[in-house]
Structure formats: C-alpha cells, structure tokens
Design an enzyme around this catalytic site. Structure first.
Site, short mmCIF file in Angstrom:
data_model
loop_
_atom_site.label_atom_id
_atom_site.label_comp_id
_atom_site.label_asym_id
_atom_site.label_seq_id
_atom_site.Cartn_x
_atom_site.Cartn_y
_atom_site.Cartn_z
N HIS A 167 7.54 -2.52 2.25
CA HIS A 167 7.33 -0.82 2.24
C HIS A 167 8.49 -0.51 1.79
CE1 HIS A 167 3.17 -1.93 3.14
NE2 HIS A 167 3.57 -1.92 4.78
N GLU B 126 6.92 5.46 13.71
CA GLU B 126 4.88 5.97 13.88
C GLU B 126 5.00 5.95 16.05
OE1 GLU B 126 2.32 2.59 11.65
OE2 GLU B 126 4.23 1.26 12.31
N HIS C 201 0.49 -1.21 -0.05
CA HIS C 201 -0.38 0.16 -0.07
C HIS C 201 0.47 0.87 0.05
CE1 HIS C 201 0.41 0.70 4.29
NE2 HIS C 201 0.52 1.72 4.34
C1 BG6 Z 1 0.86 -1.77 7.92
C2 BG6 Z 1 2.03 -3.04 8.76
O1 BG6 Z 1 1.53 -2.27 6.57
O2 BG6 Z 1 1.86 -0.30 7.40
C3 BG6 Z 1 1.34 -1.30 10.22
O3 BG6 Z 1 1.24 -4.17 8.95
C4 BG6 Z 1 2.02 -0.42 9.75
O4 BG6 Z 1 2.40 -1.96 10.71
C5 BG6 Z 1 1.63 0.25 7.74
O5 BG6 Z 1 1.23 0.51 10.82
C6 BG6 Z 1 1.88 1.50 8.25
O6 BG6 Z 1 1.66 2.24 7.29
P1 BG6 Z 1 0.87 3.43 6.55
O7 BG6 Z 1 0.14 3.98 5.60
O8 BG6 Z 1 -0.02 4.49 8.27
O9 BG6 Z 1 2.24 4.32 7.26
#
Ligand code: BG6
Length: 487
Positions: free
Chosen positions: A243, A219, A181
C-alpha cells in the site's frame, strides 16, 4: 457495460466477497456497467447451494444499511439492482487443492472468465496451478481468461519471486491482476491528475523545492479478529511494500509517456527501482500496549485473540527511504503506519523548503515555515494546502492559513467502495491499477533489510491511542524535522 463474462470467486463465502465484492458489483450494476450476460460462480470448500449462497449474500447486503462502520452503507438496497446481481449467482463446492474441482469448473465455463482469488494467500499458487493444469487459463479466439490475486503477494522478496515464477508458468503476465486496494481509492488515483494536470505543481515537485515527504497510514482499529494472520505478517509486511509503496510510486514517479497501463506501470516500476534498500538504523518498530483510543479502553496487542503472550510482531512501522534519481536525490521520504493509534488518517504530506529570502527574518515578523501540502486519502478526502500570509493589522506580521478542498463537496458522484473500478477495469482489460511483478518485487527488495533485522529484538511498546513509539519521532527529529501531528 463491461464485456459479458463469468466472475468465478474462489472464497465465495468469505469476508472479502461479502464486505467488498458484492457491494462493488451492486454499485456496478446500479451504474449499468454489467452486461446482461454477466454471471457469478462462487466456489468454496464449505457446503452450500445456489439458493443458500444467494440468501446469505442478500442478508449481508441488507445488513449494510444498518452497519455504518464499513465503507458501504447505503440507506436502502434497491431490489431491482440487487436482483440483477443476485439472480446471476451460482455456487460450486470445490477444494482449492483438488484437481477435480478444476475439472468440474471446466465443464461449466466457456467464453470470458475472470477468476478472483478471494482466498488466503497460501492458496494463491495452488489455485493458479489448478486453473492452468486444467487448461482454464488458455485463451481462445477473443475470449479472455484473467486471474485477480489479492494481497499479501509473498511474504518477502524470495517468496514473492517464487510465487511470480509459479503463476507465470501457467499464464502470461498480462492475464494476472495483482490487487492493491489502495489503488482503488479515488484519492490515490487522483494523485496522477493532481501532479501532472496542474502547471503550478509539477515544476516544484522535486528536490529543489521539496524538503521531505511524509506518507502516513494511521489506524485506530487493532488487529480485530485477524490475530492469526497478523502474527505471521506484522505492520511492515501488511502495509509498507504494497500500500505505502503504491502511494510512494504515485507521488514520486516521472510523468508516464501516456495513460496506457504499461506506460504508467513502467513509470511506477522505475521509481520503485530507484528506492534504496531501507536502513534498519533509520526505522522504528512498535507494538501497542493497553491504552485508550477515542475515550474507549483498548487492550494491548499481546492480549488480543490468537496472539502470543510474548509476541514480538510489530503493529507499527516507520522508516526513512531515499530515492536515487535526478528528481528526488537528497529528499527523504518518511513512511509510518500503525494500528491502535489515536487517529485514523491516511495522507501524504509534501513538506516544501522554507523560503531563502531574508525578507521576513526580522524578530517578531516570522517565522515563514515551508509550505505543507497534504493529500488527504482517508477518511478525509481532499487536499489541504498551507500558506504563509500577512496577518491583518498595521504591522507586517506573518500568519499561517490553510486552503481546503474536499472531493465530496466539489463533486457529487456517489462514493464507491473502491473495488468497483478494480473489478470493472479487470473485466475491460485495463491493468493500470494492478501491480506488475517487477513493482511487487521492488517493494519487497526495498524493505528486505528491515525484515531481516526485525527477526530479532523486541518492538518498542506504545500505548494504544498514542502517536506511536518514541523512536518514530526520533527518526525524523535526528534529521532536524518533525512529523505532522496525528490529530
Ligand atoms: C489491509 C490490511 O490491506 O489494509 C489491513 O491488511 C488494513 O490491516 C487495511 O487495516 C487498511 O485499508 P484501509 O482502506 O482501511 O485504509
């Protein structure tokens, strides 16, 4: 609009469907990008009905107008737009491991179909096999059959390879859309434009000018309700080979031959293949202890629900990577990610080398540090570029200044939840933003030594609300460098 198709969502009652897929479909409908022939078939093992599923999803959509914590928080839900999506929702009960579920699906489905696996990773292989064996992945005439697979794709190199082999027995690589994503984020997609559409950047985007690169995904949230998942995953598997590697590939890749999906994915795969396996001696592993995050007391990881009292799972990972190619040889890429840190910040910092001119070396004039360009991915979306300038006044004294551009100010386009592009691209057959098998396996291969090394020993504790464990700071300090501060 995208061509007419049926979107079959496995896990229709789940969190992903509610939180991300439905808002994305709503936005696509609002933008007129869904064909009137578009249909949604929700599959789940729990009892439900067309009506009940529609009612549930309508309720969650409405709750977003009050809930400001997620990515999607419109002032109101437009009835006509949501009505377009909602009227197309149907339900079918189905056990993901039961061949009869797939036989029943076969009865209902004709033409173009996108199968979306919004299910726990342990079902990925079984669902694809179920679909394949029922003949649901056979494409006839112009009709397409595509499968969207969420992360985590495998839990190490061997399992990712096995899963790839298992699904590729049932269909062709071009039918599989492995989602990451982060690639749905506008700011990540924009890296391609920033790098290659700006003459002033591409010539300096290399080892002659770049000292090092920092990639950060910090985070403030903890593991929330996902203790069980996280205990089997940890920060490294959850964030790094997927990611952070996608960002790394966008930052480091050579210019693709064209904007075609295969050319872009070739360029990214080549970069990932040039990443040397991570060295456990050049990595840091941490776990949050109780602390204070933004003024609020936060429990330690071991106190979270579904987490073992003596858990050794890391909630923070930092590592140094090197890339052996003409552009990047000798330039370290430092990656860090963690939960319950003091700040929420996803960014890439390109740290340029300081000037070698002795001009400003006299006492009291400088210093003239290397420029820093920060590609701000989340929650701030924009670019910050640091410059050294002359301080106003009679003497030549240097000062630091920053220019700042924000996507939200420069462009008025409505923000998206990130899944709009991914869903639309899948329906139109554009695989650019999806991961190919080789890139996934390359990511796992690069972190394999850490997975191995971290099977034993303890993570270092860091207080919730801090910048992470001390060893993460040492990792860069040893090289005479320092992370940008997390604030
Ligand atoms: C997810 C992880 O794929 O990505 C989560 O499983 C994480 O642990 C998240 O919090 C972070 O995504 P974003 O878009 O909030 O930075």
């Amino acid at each position: 609009p995208a061509p007419p198709c049926t979107l079959v969502i496995f896990g229709a009652a789940g969190d992903l469907t509610k939180r991300l897929l439905m808002p994305a479909l709503y936005n696509l409908a609002g933008a007129g990008l869904l064909d009137p022939g578009f249909q949604i078939l929700g599959v789940d093992h729990n009892e439900s009905s067309d009506e009940a599923l529609r009612r549930d999803l309508t309720q969650t959509m409405e709750s977003f107008t009050k809930d400001r914590s997620g990515e999607f928080h419109p002032d109101h839900i437009d009835d006509e737009t949501w009505g377009f999506v909602c009227a197309r929702i149907r339900f079918q009960k189905g056990d993901f491991e039961d061949p009869e579920s797939y036989a029943a699906l076969k009865e209902r489905l004709t033409g173009n179909v996108v199968f979306y696996l919004a299910v726990s990773a342990r079902f990925f292989g079984a669902v694809v096999e179920g679909l394949g064996k029922a003949g649901l992945l056979k494409e006839s005439g112009d009709a397409f059959r595509r499968v969207v697979i969420e992360k985590p794709f495998g839990s190490d190199l061997a399992s990712a390879k096995a899963l790839n082999a298992r699904i590729l027995k049932q269909g062709d690589e071009r039918q599989f859309y492995r989602i990451d994503h982060f690639l749905g984020k506008e700011t990540v997609q924009s890296i391609l434009a920033v790098r290659f559409a700006n003459t002033m950047l591409e010539p300096v985007w290399r080892r002659a000018f770049v000292d090092h690169v920092e990639i950060t995904a910090a985070e403030t949230i903890g593991v929330e309700a996902r203790g069980r998942f996280y205990e089997a995953t940890g920060a490294l598997r959850d964030m790094v080979p997927n990611h952070l590697f996608q960002i790394l590939a966008m930052i480091g890749m050579e210019p693709p031959k064209s904007l075609d999906a295969e050319d872009i994915r070739d360029a990214k795969a080549a970069l990932i293949a040039a990443v040397r396996p991570a060295d456990p001696g050049e990595a840091a592993r941490g776990q949050y202890a109780a602390g204070t995050v933004r003024g609020k007391a936060a429990a330690g990881y071991r106190e979270e629900a579904d987490v073992a009292k003596d858990s050794r799972v890391e909630t923070y990972a930092a590592l140094k990577l090197t890339i052996e190619n003409e552009r990047w040889s000798g330039v370290p890429f430092y990656l860090r990610t963690g939960k319950r840190l003091g700040t929420r910040l996803t960014e890439v910092a390109i740290r340029f080398k300081p000037t070698t001119l002795p001009l400003f070396h006299a006492d009291g004039v400088g210093p003239a540090p290397g420029n820093v360009m920060r590609l701000m991915i989340d929650p701030e979306q924009g670019i910050r570029t640091g410059f050294t300038v002359k301080r106003p006044g009679p003497r030549m004294l240097l000062g630091q200044a920053e220019t700042h551009f924000a996507y939200g100010e420069a462009f008025k386009e409505a923000p998206s939840v990130g899944y709009e592009t991914l869903l639309y691209d899948c329906m139109t057959g554009d695989a650019t933003l999806f991961q190919r098998a080789d890139a996934i396996e390359g990511g796992w291969a690069a972190v394999e030594p850490l997975l191995e090394a971290w099977k034993s020993g303890e993570p270092e504790s860091y207080p919730a609300g801090s910048e992470g464990p001390p060893s993460a700071a040492h990792l860069v300090e040893r090289d005479g460098r320092a992370w940008l501060r997390l604030d």
